[in-house]
Enzyme design. Sequence first.
Site, PDB file in Angstrom:
ATOM      1  N   GLU A  84       0.682  -1.148  -0.018  1.00  0.00           N
ATOM      2  CA  GLU A  84      -0.014  -0.252  -0.140  1.00  0.00           C
ATOM      3  C   GLU A  84       0.640   1.287  -0.259  1.00  0.00           C
ATOM      4  O   GLU A  84       0.526   2.258  -0.606  1.00  0.00           O
ATOM      5  CB  GLU A  84      -1.100   0.074   1.235  1.00  0.00           C
ATOM      6  CG  GLU A  84      -2.002  -1.096   1.217  1.00  0.00           C
ATOM      7  CD  GLU A  84      -2.768  -0.928   0.042  1.00  0.00           C
ATOM      8  OE1 GLU A  84      -3.283   0.400  -0.568  1.00  0.00           O
ATOM      9  OE2 GLU A  84      -3.157  -1.810  -0.449  1.00  0.00           O
ATOM     10  N   SER A  91      20.413  -6.767  -7.751  1.00  0.00           N
ATOM     11  CA  SER A  91      19.226  -6.635  -8.848  1.00  0.00           C
ATOM     12  C   SER A  91      19.391  -7.675  -9.893  1.00  0.00           C
ATOM     13  O   SER A  91      18.336  -8.289 -10.292  1.00  0.00           O
ATOM     14  CB  SER A  91      19.118  -5.185  -9.429  1.00  0.00           C
ATOM     15  OG  SER A  91      18.797  -4.245  -8.066  1.00  0.00           O
ATOM     16  N   HIS A 119       4.315 -10.072  -9.511  1.00  0.00           N
ATOM     17  CA  HIS A 119       5.530 -10.194  -9.561  1.00  0.00           C
ATOM     18  C   HIS A 119       6.371  -9.160  -8.536  1.00  0.00           C
ATOM     19  O   HIS A 119       7.305  -9.313  -7.909  1.00  0.00           O
ATOM     20  CB  HIS A 119       6.415 -10.360 -10.756  1.00  0.00           C
ATOM     21  CG  HIS A 119       7.938 -10.399 -10.852  1.00  0.00           C
ATOM     22  ND1 HIS A 119       8.591  -9.325 -11.147  1.00  0.00           N
ATOM     23  CD2 HIS A 119       8.497 -11.414 -10.769  1.00  0.00           C
ATOM     24  CE1 HIS A 119       9.894  -9.834 -10.874  1.00  0.00           C
ATOM     25  NE2 HIS A 119       9.800 -11.021 -10.658  1.00  0.00           N
ATOM     26  N   SER A 120       5.891  -7.899  -8.900  1.00  0.00           N
ATOM     27  CA  SER A 120       6.379  -6.888  -8.238  1.00  0.00           C
ATOM     28  C   SER A 120       5.157  -5.670  -8.366  1.00  0.00           C
ATOM     29  O   SER A 120       4.235  -6.072  -8.946  1.00  0.00           O
ATOM     30  CB  SER A 120       7.635  -6.440  -8.737  1.00  0.00           C
ATOM     31  OG  SER A 120       7.624  -5.565 -10.287  1.00  0.00           O
TER      32      SER A 120
END
Length: 286
Positions: free
Chosen positions: A29, A115, A245-246
């Site tokens: 959120e 990453s 996924h993201s």
Amino acid sequence: QEPNLSKEQLQKCFRDMVTINTLDKIMYESQRQGRISFYMTNFGEEASHIGSACALDAKDLVYAQYREAGVLVHRGWKIDQFIDQLYGNVDDKGRGKQMPVRYGSKELNVVTISSPLATQIPQAVGSAYVYKRRPNNENCVICYFGDGAASEGDAHAALNFAATLEVPLIFFVRNNGYAISTPVAEQYRGDGIASRAVGYGMATMRVDGTDMLAVYNATKIARDYCLENNKPFLLEAMQYRLGHHSTSDDSSAYRPTDELEVWNTVENPMNKFKNYLIQKGLFNED
């Protein structure tokens, strides 16, 4: 096959699962409100984090991918440390130089997440080789990655290096059904990831990644094998990514809602473990 875990251990495992779940809801959120730039949830994969972390020794070295927040929670990383990293604030140990969800803790033996996909897999082999060369070594390395990362060239190189060098390393593969938007049916023609270990001459096991106790058992077996034989072990946890996924992804574009419903009720890892605790008299709704 019920593991001999104490009441305190079982309750801590459930608290940790609830903690990850709650953190995910709040931080998802937060990203939607524009407070942070990016986030990745762990919905549906809590059991594999906690089950594996519980079976490890605190000194075992962890190479994570980006969906293993539960391992850090179980090892004692505080909520404010997650927040510091996600917000990149003044208390962030990485000084805001990493994008969110790139956690790491030298104190807890968790290598900072990188990453680029799959780079941690060959690095983990190198660390495990160092462990092997230690006199009277009592620890192993565990390397987490997803089914998508298993399709990267780094994964194949690492599997071969680990097998030929014979190092105490657990490859922990989260087979959660999708590599971002690509379903596993489009990723490989073989029988999942576990079958690849056989080709590389490596011990392997497939486990129900939605069952915390099964993951604990499998990881303990893998760890014992690695230390007794100085050889690697590949664990494939069969589970499901309930979230996107993201925050950069919309999974409704590539998977049906009825598929989500099954995994969020019958196969939900938190429901399974809660039912177990209720049967043991270790949990009630109050």
